[in-house]
Design a protein around this motif. Structure first.
Motif, PDB file in Angstrom:
ATOM      1  N   GLU A  40       0.841  -1.194   0.000  1.00 38.21           N
ATOM      2  CA  GLU A  40       0.000   0.000   0.000  1.00 38.21           C
ATOM      3  C   GLU A  40       0.874   1.241   0.000  1.00 38.21           C
ATOM      4  N   LEU A  41       0.518   2.204  -0.845  1.00 37.67           N
ATOM      5  CA  LEU A  41       1.216   3.489  -0.921  1.00 37.67           C
ATOM      6  C   LEU A  41       0.175   4.598  -0.882  1.00 37.67           C
ATOM      7  N   ILE A  42       0.342   5.553   0.041  1.00 33.20           N
ATOM      8  CA  ILE A  42      -0.571   6.679   0.167  1.00 33.20           C
ATOM      9  C   ILE A  42       0.264   7.941   0.367  1.00 33.20           C
ATOM     10  N   GLY A  43      -0.041   8.993  -0.378  1.00 36.12           N
ATOM     11  CA  GLY A  43       0.651  10.264  -0.228  1.00 36.12           C
ATOM     12  C   GLY A  43      -0.277  11.423  -0.553  1.00 36.12           C
ATOM     13  N   GLN A  44      -0.041  12.582   0.087  1.00 38.31           N
ATOM     14  CA  GLN A  44      -0.863  13.753  -0.165  1.00 38.31           C
ATOM     15  C   GLN A  44      -0.067  15.020   0.097  1.00 38.31           C
ATOM     16  N   THR A  45      -0.330  16.049  -0.701  1.00 33.53           N
ATOM     17  CA  THR A  45       0.366  17.324  -0.560  1.00 33.53           C
ATOM     18  C   THR A  45      -0.462  18.338   0.214  1.00 33.53           C
ATOM     19  N   GLY A  46      -1.728  18.040   0.486  1.00 39.42           N
ATOM     20  CA  GLY A  46      -2.584  18.957   1.214  1.00 39.42           C
ATOM     21  C   GLY A  46      -3.566  18.206   2.087  1.00 39.42           C
ATOM     22  N   GLY A  48      -7.233  17.287   3.806  1.00 37.96           N
ATOM     23  CA  GLY A  48      -8.622  17.258   3.350  1.00 37.96           C
ATOM     24  C   GLY A  48      -8.716  17.124   1.842  1.00 37.96           C
ATOM     25  N   TYR A  49      -9.655  17.842   1.262  1.00 41.06           N
ATOM     26  CA  TYR A  49      -9.887  17.781  -0.173  1.00 41.06           C
ATOM     27  C   TYR A  49      -9.197  18.949  -0.862  1.00 41.06           C
ATOM     28  N   SER A  50      -7.862  18.945  -0.769  1.00 42.48           N
ATOM     29  CA  SER A  50      -7.045  19.976  -1.395  1.00 42.48           C
ATOM     30  C   SER A  50      -5.722  19.356  -1.822  1.00 42.48           C
ATOM     31  N   GLY A  51      -5.004  20.056  -2.693  1.00 45.37           N
ATOM     32  CA  GLY A  51      -3.723  19.563  -3.170  1.00 45.37           C
ATOM     33  C   GLY A  51      -3.864  18.338  -4.041  1.00 45.37           C
ATOM     34  N   SER A  52      -2.846  17.473  -4.022  1.00 45.22           N
ATOM     35  CA  SER A  52      -2.827  16.242  -4.814  1.00 45.22           C
ATOM     36  C   SER A  52      -2.709  15.044  -3.893  1.00 45.22           C
ATOM     37  N   LYS A  53      -3.263  13.920  -4.343  1.00 43.53           N
ATOM     38  CA  LYS A  53      -3.241  12.696  -3.553  1.00 43.53           C
ATOM     39  C   LYS A  53      -2.985  11.502  -4.464  1.00 43.53           C
ATOM     40  N   VAL A  74       5.548  18.727  -0.731  1.00 48.82           N
ATOM     41  CA  VAL A  74       4.447  19.548  -0.230  1.00 48.82           C
ATOM     42  C   VAL A  74       4.631  20.998  -0.663  1.00 48.82           C
ATOM     43  N   HIS A  75       5.871  21.517  -0.621  1.00 50.39           N
ATOM     44  CA  HIS A  75       6.122  22.910  -0.993  1.00 50.39           C
ATOM     45  C   HIS A  75       5.778  23.175  -2.457  1.00 50.39           C
ATOM     46  N   HIS A  76       6.174  22.258  -3.340  1.00 48.53           N
ATOM     47  CA  HIS A  76       5.881  22.419  -4.771  1.00 48.53           C
ATOM     48  C   HIS A  76       4.500  21.869  -5.136  1.00 48.53           C
ATOM     49  N   ASN A  77       3.840  21.226  -4.167  1.00 48.27           N
ATOM     50  CA  ASN A  77       2.501  20.675  -4.397  1.00 48.27           C
ATOM     51  C   ASN A  77       2.527  19.740  -5.608  1.00 48.27           C
ATOM     52  N   SER A  78       3.464  18.784  -5.592  1.00 49.61           N
ATOM     53  CA  SER A  78       3.650  17.921  -6.761  1.00 49.61           C
ATOM     54  C   SER A  78       3.891  16.477  -6.338  1.00 49.61           C
ATOM     55  N   ILE A  79       3.501  15.565  -7.232  1.00 52.74           N
ATOM     56  CA  ILE A  79       3.734  14.132  -7.059  1.00 52.74           C
ATOM     57  C   ILE A  79       4.210  13.563  -8.381  1.00 52.74           C
ATOM     58  N   ASP A 105      -4.166  -4.696  -8.687  1.00 58.11           N
ATOM     59  CA  ASP A 105      -3.332  -3.494  -8.701  1.00 58.11           C
ATOM     60  C   ASP A 105      -4.249  -2.299  -8.935  1.00 58.11           C
ATOM     61  N   ARG A 106      -4.423  -1.474  -7.906  1.00 59.76           N
ATOM     62  CA  ARG A 106      -5.298  -0.303  -7.992  1.00 59.76           C
ATOM     63  C   ARG A 106      -4.483   0.961  -7.731  1.00 59.76           C
ATOM     64  N   LEU A 107      -4.622   1.924  -8.633  1.00 65.39           N
ATOM     65  CA  LEU A 107      -3.910   3.195  -8.521  1.00 65.39           C
ATOM     66  C   LEU A 107      -4.873   4.339  -8.822  1.00 65.39           C
ATOM     67  N   CYS A 108      -4.897   5.330  -7.938  1.00 66.79           N
ATOM     68  CA  CYS A 108      -5.741   6.505  -8.132  1.00 66.79           C
ATOM     69  C   CYS A 108      -4.943   7.749  -7.768  1.00 66.79           C
ATOM     70  N   VAL A 109      -4.952   8.744  -8.661  1.00 66.22           N
ATOM     71  CA  VAL A 109      -4.261  10.017  -8.430  1.00 66.22           C
ATOM     72  C   VAL A 109      -5.271  11.143  -8.614  1.00 66.22           C
ATOM     73  N   MET A 110      -5.378  12.019  -7.594  1.00 65.12           N
ATOM     74  CA  MET A 110      -6.333  13.124  -7.622  1.00 65.12           C
ATOM     75  C   MET A 110      -5.606  14.448  -7.479  1.00 65.12           C
ATOM     76  N   ASN A 111      -6.081  15.452  -8.216  1.00 65.26           N
ATOM     77  CA  ASN A 111      -5.560  16.810  -8.110  1.00 65.26           C
ATOM     78  C   ASN A 111      -6.752  17.749  -7.925  1.00 65.26           C
ATOM     79  N   TYR A 112      -6.963  18.188  -6.690  1.00 67.03           N
ATOM     80  CA  TYR A 112      -8.113  19.038  -6.388  1.00 67.03           C
ATOM     81  C   TYR A 112      -7.929  20.454  -6.930  1.00 67.03           C
ATOM     82  N   ASP A 113      -6.684  20.913  -7.091  1.00 64.18           N
ATOM     83  CA  ASP A 113      -6.449  22.246  -7.652  1.00 64.18           C
ATOM     84  C   ASP A 113      -6.844  22.309  -9.119  1.00 64.18           C
TER      85      ASP A 113
END
Length: 218
Positions: A40-46, A48-53, A74-79, A105-113
């Motif tokens: 399992e891999l989980i990461g987020q730059t913001g 709640g429902y902000s930034g990228s996940k 987190v500073h560059h808000n990038s993944i 194999d499940r992968l999901c990437v979200m960008n709320y910005d």
């Protein structure tokens, strides 16, 4: 007085330590073997429902090879996520028990910005050979161009079930509090197949987010 000074100094050190929490992550891994794997891999730059996940989950039994590079700022808000992997299913048995599970194999990437989400998913896979590259960047004063979005490339050969989708939504809500859906694409396949997709979802306008997850995985 000295006790008071010591308490103040300790408080400052605690605050500095908490402020210096890890806000940059880089991981490079090569995992190869025969047996059962659960990852399992989980990461987020913001928050709640902000930034990228990013969310990735892998499980199955058999033969596997996985080379992955993962970078989050987190500073560059990038993944940035790159993966080359091969999975071949067969049951394995050890003294601790028998493991018999086809690969998932499940992968999901979200960008709320940017109001963008990309999903890559394989289930019941007897054989899976894949190459995945995903980059996402959000709004940040450190970025030269404040152009948030997701860029994704998928290349896979599969025996099993596959699902690839993307969704683009306006980050701002209308008078009814709803997000306008700009577009979506969903690809579902079962059997023996190959997939090659390249996706770009970008926006140069950001909006406010509420307490409801308006950008779910497809």
């Amino acid at each position: 007085m000295s006790r008071l000074c010591s308490a103040v100094i300790i408080s400052i050190l605690v605050l500095v330590g908490s402020a210096a929490a890890a806000n940059y992550i880089y991981e490079r891994s090569v995992i190869q073997g025969v047996g059962y794997r659960n990852h399992e891999l989980i990461g987020q730059t913001g928050q709640g429902y902000s930034g990228s996940k990013i969310i990735e989950r892998i499980s199955g039994s058999g033969n596997f090879y996985d080379r992955t590079e993962f970078e989050l700022s987190v500073h560059h808000n990038s993944i940035n996520f790159t993966q080359e992997a091969t999975f071949e299913y067969f049951p394995v048995s050890y003294q601790t028990g028998t493991y018999d599970r086809k690969w998932i194999d499940r992968l999901c990437v979200m960008n709320y910005d940017a109001g963008a989400v990309v999903t890559e998913q394989y289930t019941h896979a007897e054989s899976l050979m894949k190459s995945t590259q995903i980059s996402t960047v959000g709004n940040s004063p450190l970025n030269e161009v404040n152009n948030s979005g997701i860029e994704a490339s998928f290349n896979a050969n599969v025996i099993g079930v596959g699902h690839i989708g993307w969704l683009s939504m306006d980050t701002k809500t209308n008078c009814k509090g709803r997000h306008f859906e700009v577009g979506r694409s969903v690809e579902d396949v079962t059997g023996v197949f190959s997939i090659e997709k390249y996706i770009q979802l970008f926006s140069n306008v950001s909006g406010t987010t509420g307490a409801v997850d308006w950008l779910p995985c497809l």
